[in-house]
Design a protein around this motif. Structure first.
Motif, mmCIF file in Angstrom:
data_model
loop_
_atom_site.group_PDB
_atom_site.id
_atom_site.type_symbol
_atom_site.label_atom_id
_atom_site.label_comp_id
_atom_site.label_asym_id
_atom_site.label_seq_id
_atom_site.Cartn_x
_atom_site.Cartn_y
_atom_site.Cartn_z
ATOM 1 N N THR A 20 84.021 -30.347 85.021
ATOM 2 C CA THR A 20 84.468 -31.498 85.799
ATOM 3 C C THR A 20 85.443 -32.338 84.989
ATOM 4 N N GLN B 116 77.115 -27.670 95.345
ATOM 5 C CA GLN B 116 77.532 -28.474 94.192
ATOM 6 C C GLN B 116 78.076 -27.616 93.056
ATOM 7 N N ARG C 179 75.464 -23.535 85.930
ATOM 8 C CA ARG C 179 76.834 -23.100 86.158
ATOM 9 C C ARG C 179 76.944 -21.584 86.006
ATOM 10 N N THR D 46 76.801 -28.452 84.941
ATOM 11 C CA THR D 46 77.789 -28.712 85.989
ATOM 12 C C THR D 46 79.101 -27.977 85.816
#
Length: 325
Positions: free
Chosen positions: A57, A289, A257, A54
């Protein structure tokens, strides 16, 4: 300046800014042992896996800080051998380094600077040259985001002085990062020389040599991603596109990513070669996303350049209708 900070920053900086979090795994008088270290290391592996998927974040940043606090709480409150204490400091530095990286990746640079101070202190207390190398690598990335390119090169020099840099895999990563920082300063010759050194060192790597698990991210795909970053900064668009395709061809599926980042860079390289239709098609491949942090910033740059390079092209109209970045 960087070396002095590493050697003299008071340990209280890290230990007071990271408030202890109770660790329920052992009793109040229980001795901390290798099993406790192994449990923390397993959590660190999960932090790394989440980052690969991801990126930076705020949730990932906070999770890493929480685990750093737990490692510090164990070493502060429980009996342990000196070896285990060093490992706990190393894990606290590793978790804090991951929080630092998440903050950099997400563009939260004020928080990242505080995390860097803590990570540098903890890495020094750990005595682990691989952790020190990792923290200096993150420091270079932070200085790059701040536009402090000479400080980024100084961080590279600090990493070079660690024993870890003697390993060809670490040396290759260091040379590739240094290439990026030279490219930011528009030093074509130095950047390309460092890329050659990085590739040569990668060819000397003994895959059977034991290394920390976090170093598993660095391979041929990551080398080409760093080379892509450097050649993009230099405006060498054909080379950048070639490195992008090498990255995508070798990238492991879990590194989502990095796939998004690479496609954003590839779109810029294609646009740099005056191929707006192809560039827009590439940029559209990036899933919603994944459009945060560095990828979002690259896509913002892409949109700005697209408007300049091909303001009236159908692809440009299509991009701004679907992607109002």
């Amino acid at each position: 300046m960087l070396r002095r900070t590493f050697l003299t920053t008071a340990s209280a900086t890290a230990l007071t800014t990271l408030a202890p979090v109770p660790e329920p795994a052992t009793g109040a008088s229980g001795r901390v042992g290798q099993s406790d270290v192994n449990r923390l290391a397993a959590q660190f592996a999960l932090i790394i896996a989440n980052d690969n998927k991801t990126g930076g974040t705020h949730q990932a940043e906070q999770a890493a800080l929480t685990w750093s606090q737990r490692a510090l709480h164990l070493q502060e409150t429980r009996p342990a051998s000196q070896r285990v204490r060093g490992q706990l400091y190393g894990l606290a530095a590793a978790f804090t380094g991951s929080a630092l990286w998440a903050a950099i990746d997400g563009g939260r640079l004020d928080q990242a600077q505080q995390h860097l101070n803590d990570a540098v202190t903890l890495a020094g207390l750990s005595g682990d040259p691989t952790i020190q190398f990792r923290v200096w690598g993150h420091a270079g990335a932070l200085y790059r985001q701040l536009g402090q390119y000479t400080n980024a090169l100084s961080a590279d020099e600090a990493a070079k002085r660690t024993r870890a840099a003697r390993d060809p895999l670490f040396a290759s990563l260091l040379h590739a990062r240094t290439a990026v920082h030279h490219a930011d300063l528009r030093d074509h010759q130095a950047a390309l020389r460092c890329l050659d050194l990085a590739e040569a060192a990668l060819g000397r790597v003994d895959a059977d040599e034991p290394r920390p698990a976090w170093m598993g991210f660095y391979d041929s795909a990551e080398f080409h991603l760093l080379a892509l970053t450097a050649t993009t900064s230099l405006g060498r668009w054909e080379q950048a596109e070639a490195h992008a395709h090498q990255t995508l061809g070798n990238l492991r599926p879990a590194l989502q990513r990095n796939r998004a980042l690479t496609n954003a860079y590839l779109a810029l390289a294609q646009l740099g070669q005056r191929e707006p239709e192809l560039a827009v098609a590439t940029a559209h491949r990036i899933p919603a996303q994944a459009r945060h942090g560095r990828t979002a910033r690259l896509l913002n740059t892409f949109g700005q350049r697209l408007h300049i390079v091909a303001p009236k092209a159908p692809a440009t109209r299509d991009w701004f209708e679907k992607e109002p970045l």
